[in-house]
Structures are given as C-alpha cells and as structure tokens.
Design a protein around this motif. Structure first.
Motif: not given
Length: 61
Positions: A43-45, A49-50, A52-55
C-alpha cells in the motif's frame, strides 16, 4: 505461623511473570503478521507511485 514458601519456586514464578510481561510488550510493539507487513508495504509503494504520477515538474510550468 506464616505460610511456608519455597524460595526457588517463588523466584521462578517472579521471573516467569517478568518474561510474560515483556512478551506482551513485544507483541504490542512488533505483533504484525508477515501478511500484514507485506500489505502495508504494498500500500505504501502504491501510494508513493500514485503521488509520483501526479507530480508536476518545474520544467513544465
């Protein structure tokens, strides 16, 4: 007259109670199963990832 007490038995009972209390404290601090740890890591990973994808990068501004 007082009750006769076996000092060896009393010492062993006292030590056993101390070990039992320590075990309870350890279970509270470290008492997750392997499956719970793996799910928490996953869940933390996934959240990382989510995020980082919205950054937004500064170059795209």
């Amino acid at each position: 007259m007082g009750e006769v007490v076996n000092l060896n038995r009393a010492r062993k009972d006292r030590d056993k109670a101390v070990r039992k209390a320590q075990a309870v404290a350890n279970r509270a601090a470290h008492g997750r199963t392997k499956a719970e740890r793996v799910n928490a890591d996953r869940d933390r990973d996934r959240a990382s990832t989510a995020l980082d994808g919205h950054r937004r990068d500064k170059d795209q501004d």
